[in-house]
Design a protein around this motif. Structure first.
Motif, PDB file in Angstrom:
ATOM      1  N   ILE A   1       0.882  -1.077  -0.147  1.00 42.55           N
ATOM      2  CA  ILE A   1      -0.186   0.183   0.143  1.00 42.55           C
ATOM      3  C   ILE A   1       0.806   1.128  -0.047  1.00 42.55           C
ATOM      4  O   ILE A   1       0.370   2.019  -0.293  1.00 42.55           O
ATOM      5  N   GLY A   2       2.309   1.455   0.644  1.00 42.16           N
ATOM      6  CA  GLY A   2       3.107   2.457   0.514  1.00 42.16           C
ATOM      7  C   GLY A   2       2.397   3.398   1.560  1.00 42.16           C
ATOM      8  O   GLY A   2       1.767   2.843   2.313  1.00 42.16           O
ATOM      9  N   ILE A   3       3.452   4.723   1.271  1.00 39.31           N
ATOM     10  CA  ILE A   3       3.099   5.552   2.954  1.00 39.31           C
ATOM     11  C   ILE A   3       2.616   6.762   2.296  1.00 39.31           C
ATOM     12  O   ILE A   3       3.687   7.308   1.326  1.00 39.31           O
ATOM     13  N   PRO A   4       1.852   7.506   2.571  1.00 40.60           N
ATOM     14  CA  PRO A   4       1.948   8.617   2.514  1.00 40.60           C
ATOM     15  C   PRO A   4       3.573   9.649   2.601  1.00 40.60           C
ATOM     16  O   PRO A   4       3.834   8.950   3.693  1.00 40.60           O
ATOM     17  N   LYS A   5       3.711  10.552   1.252  1.00 46.93           N
ATOM     18  CA  LYS A   5       4.749  11.505   1.691  1.00 46.93           C
ATOM     19  C   LYS A   5       4.767  11.842   3.376  1.00 46.93           C
ATOM     20  O   LYS A   5       5.810  12.491   3.643  1.00 46.93           O
TER      21      LYS A   5
ATOM     22  N   ASP B   1       4.319  11.257   6.035  1.00 39.86           N
ATOM     23  CA  ASP B   1       3.844  10.563   6.734  1.00 39.86           C
ATOM     24  C   ASP B   1       5.815   9.787   7.095  1.00 39.86           C
ATOM     25  O   ASP B   1       5.867   9.082   7.526  1.00 39.86           O
ATOM     26  N   ILE B   2       5.741   9.886   5.809  1.00 42.35           N
ATOM     27  CA  ILE B   2       7.218   9.184   5.525  1.00 42.35           C
ATOM     28  C   ILE B   2       8.066   9.704   7.345  1.00 42.35           C
ATOM     29  O   ILE B   2       8.520   8.646   7.857  1.00 42.35           O
TER      30      ILE B   2
ATOM     31  N   GLU C   1      12.166   4.386   1.771  1.00 45.64           N
ATOM     32  CA  GLU C   1      11.569   4.933   0.272  1.00 45.64           C
ATOM     33  C   GLU C   1      10.715   4.560  -0.242  1.00 45.64           C
ATOM     34  O   GLU C   1       9.897   2.899   0.593  1.00 45.64           O
ATOM     35  N   SER C   2       9.356   5.079   0.185  1.00 38.56           N
ATOM     36  CA  SER C   2       8.341   4.691   0.066  1.00 38.56           C
ATOM     37  C   SER C   2       6.816   5.149  -0.801  1.00 38.56           C
ATOM     38  O   SER C   2       6.996   6.392  -0.669  1.00 38.56           O
ATOM     39  N   GLU C   3       6.022   4.910  -1.688  1.00 39.49           N
ATOM     40  CA  GLU C   3       5.467   5.662  -2.534  1.00 39.49           C
ATOM     41  C   GLU C   3       4.490   4.759  -2.446  1.00 39.49           C
ATOM     42  O   GLU C   3       3.802   3.683  -2.442  1.00 39.49           O
ATOM     43  N   VAL C   4       3.041   5.461  -2.121  1.00 44.63           N
ATOM     44  CA  VAL C   4       1.053   5.146  -2.263  1.00 44.63           C
ATOM     45  C   VAL C   4       0.863   4.603  -3.317  1.00 44.63           C
ATOM     46  O   VAL C   4       0.980   4.487  -4.469  1.00 44.63           O
ATOM     47  N   GLY C   5       0.542   3.157  -3.624  1.00 39.41           N
ATOM     48  CA  GLY C   5       0.277   2.242  -4.229  1.00 39.41           C
ATOM     49  C   GLY C   5       1.361   1.121  -4.844  1.00 39.41           C
ATOM     50  O   GLY C   5       0.940   0.949  -5.655  1.00 39.41           O
ATOM     51  N   VAL C   6       2.622   1.311  -4.845  1.00 40.48           N
ATOM     52  CA  VAL C   6       3.646   1.362  -5.851  1.00 40.48           C
ATOM     53  C   VAL C   6       4.743   0.057  -4.208  1.00 40.48           C
ATOM     54  O   VAL C   6       4.373  -1.047  -4.665  1.00 40.48           O
ATOM     55  N   GLY C   7       4.588   0.969  -3.512  1.00 41.57           N
ATOM     56  CA  GLY C   7       5.105   0.147  -2.428  1.00 41.57           C
ATOM     57  C   GLY C   7       6.131   0.464  -1.362  1.00 41.57           C
ATOM     58  O   GLY C   7       6.134   1.944  -1.934  1.00 41.57           O
TER      59      GLY C   7
ATOM     60  N   THR D   1       9.776   0.666   0.323  1.00 41.94           N
ATOM     61  CA  THR D   1      11.954  -0.160   0.696  1.00 41.94           C
ATOM     62  C   THR D   1      12.235   0.492   1.412  1.00 41.94           C
ATOM     63  O   THR D   1      12.224   1.476   2.248  1.00 41.94           O
ATOM     64  N   VAL D   2      12.780  -1.005   2.902  1.00 41.48           N
ATOM     65  CA  VAL D   2      13.490   0.101   3.590  1.00 41.48           C
ATOM     66  C   VAL D   2      15.241  -0.555   3.685  1.00 41.48           C
ATOM     67  O   VAL D   2      15.268  -1.395   3.572  1.00 41.48           O
ATOM     68  N   ASN D   3      15.784   0.156   3.456  1.00 42.49           N
ATOM     69  CA  ASN D   3      16.976   0.179   3.920  1.00 42.49           C
ATOM     70  C   ASN D   3      17.965   0.208   4.562  1.00 42.49           C
ATOM     71  O   ASN D   3      18.259   1.096   5.051  1.00 42.49           O
ATOM     72  N   ILE D   4      18.244  -0.663   5.584  1.00 44.79           N
ATOM     73  CA  ILE D   4      20.045  -0.485   6.497  1.00 44.79           C
ATOM     74  C   ILE D   4      20.903  -0.558   6.011  1.00 44.79           C
ATOM     75  O   ILE D   4      21.447  -1.584   5.064  1.00 44.79           O
ATOM     76  N   SER D   5      21.725   0.082   6.454  1.00 43.61           N
ATOM     77  CA  SER D   5      23.527   0.175   5.703  1.00 43.61           C
ATOM     78  C   SER D   5      23.885   0.585   7.024  1.00 43.61           C
ATOM     79  O   SER D   5      23.963   1.019   8.130  1.00 43.61           O
ATOM     80  N   PHE D   6      25.338  -0.671   6.664  1.00 43.78           N
ATOM     81  CA  PHE D   6      26.032  -1.020   7.896  1.00 43.78           C
ATOM     82  C   PHE D   6      28.466  -0.063   7.541  1.00 43.78           C
ATOM     83  O   PHE D   6      28.330  -0.691   5.771  1.00 43.78           O
ATOM     84  N   LEU D   7      28.838   0.604   7.649  1.00 44.88           N
ATOM     85  CA  LEU D   7      29.763   1.348   7.471  1.00 44.88           C
ATOM     86  C   LEU D   7      31.001  -0.844   7.766  1.00 44.88           C
ATOM     87  O   LEU D   7      30.825  -0.642   8.619  1.00 44.88           O
ATOM     88  N   ILE D   8      31.579  -1.640   6.695  1.00 43.30           N
ATOM     89  CA  ILE D   8      32.305  -2.714   7.018  1.00 43.30           C
ATOM     90  C   ILE D   8      33.396  -2.334   7.309  1.00 43.30           C
ATOM     91  O   ILE D   8      34.116  -1.399   6.276  1.00 43.30           O
ATOM     92  N   LYS D   9      34.472  -2.319   8.564  1.00 39.26           N
ATOM     93  CA  LYS D   9      35.921  -2.479   8.969  1.00 39.26           C
ATOM     94  C   LYS D   9      36.242  -3.341   8.010  1.00 39.26           C
ATOM     95  O   LYS D   9      36.688  -3.967   9.034  1.00 39.26           O
ATOM     96  N   PHE D  10      37.568  -3.090   6.934  1.00 34.03           N
ATOM     97  CA  PHE D  10      38.149  -4.941   6.394  1.00 34.03           C
ATOM     98  C   PHE D  10      39.906  -3.999   7.071  1.00 34.03           C
ATOM     99  O   PHE D  10      39.604  -3.244   8.378  1.00 34.03           O
TER     100      PHE D  10
END
Ligand code: ADP
Length: 250
Positions: A184-188, A190-191, A233-239, A241-250
């Motif tokens: 269903i997505g999330i209205p702008k 509300d994001i 990121e979300s758009e009503v009726g489109v879907g 996406t939740v992104n989680i990101s982590f910095l990798i220490k080499f």
């Protein structure tokens, strides 16, 4: 008596210490107010189901023996509200115990596959995992990491009807995990608020799906404590996406 002028270096150091102290105090104060706010939000949220249970219990006491309809309705409502309270208190405990991390080397792709498998089995919906590379070792708290994934996949399934995709990618030094749905997505407007505690885009709808409005705020606080970032990121009726990101220490 005469004031002895301080050398410039000492003055600088004193000024820096003063500024650090002020910053620390401001943080403590902010923490204190956030905790107060949290307590008052939580009590407020618990009050509603308690009131409903109380009223239906009185109704049962008065009319339950004679009126089968009333009995059925009351038992149903009490059960429903009790489940809500259970979920809410579990979430509150989660927020309260967010310290004490246990960091170890975790293979992220198999952890994601395991979560996806569990959901596919219990929900009868497909949770697909796409990984590039096929193995990613990252130092983190496996339980907390898994909890974040569970919250995100659970939401993706709750607010959509088609397949859900979890993708894992390492780009340069960043580990990125995406949970994507076509729901269903999330209205702008509300994001920006969905990571706030107890925030629900549509309270009536989320009440029927059993949400408490705490999932994303817990996910964010865990990701923060693990040193990562979370974005939606979300758009009503489109879907969504939740992104989680982590910095990798080499
Ligand atoms: P809840 O327990 O109500 O799902 P969350 O904190 O997990 O609470 O999410 C807050 C609100 O954000 C939800 O009530 C819902 O309106 C919206 N939301 C979260 N995830 C999604 C999603 N994948 N698709 C659409 N809406 C979502």
């Amino acid at each position: 008596f005469k004031k002895i002028p301080l050398p410039d270096k000492t003055k600088d150091e004193l000024e820096q210490m003063g500024a650090a102290f002020n910053r620390m105090m401001a943080r403590l104060e902010q923490n204190y107010y956030q905790q107060q706010q949290f307590l008052s939000d939580a009590s407020h949220e618990l009050k509603t189901p308690i009131t409903v249970i109380e009223s239906y219990a009185s109704l049962l006491k008065r009319w339950g023996k004679e009126e089968a309809d009333i009995q059925e309705e009351a038992v149903e409502a009490i059960h429903h509200e009790a489940l809500r309270m259970k979920e809410l208190t579990q979430n509150l405990l989660q927020v309260a115990s967010r310290n004490n991390l246990s960091i170890e080397e975790v293979e992220i792709v198999s952890l994601c596959r395991q979560v996806a498998r569990n959901f596919s089995q219990t929900s009868n919906r497909i949770v697909q995992v796409i990984a590039k590379p096929e193995e990613v070792i990252y130092e983190t708290d496996a339980n907390r990491f898994e909890q974040v994934l569970i919250i995100l996949v659970d939401n993706a399934l709750k607010y959509s009807e088609t397949d859900v995709t979890v993708s894992i990618e390492v780009v340069e030094e960043v580990l990125m995990i995406r949970v994507q749905d076509q729901g269903i997505g999330i209205p702008k407007q509300d994001i920006p608020h969905v990571f706030e505690r107890f925030y629900r885009v549509d309270p009536s709808r989320t009440r029927s799906t059993g949400g408490s409005g705490l999932g994303l705020s817990i996910a964010k606080s865990i990701v923060d404590s693990l040193g990562g970032r979370i974005a939606i990121e979300s758009e009503v009726g489109v879907g969504t996406t939740v992104n989680i990101s982590f910095l990798i220490k080499f």
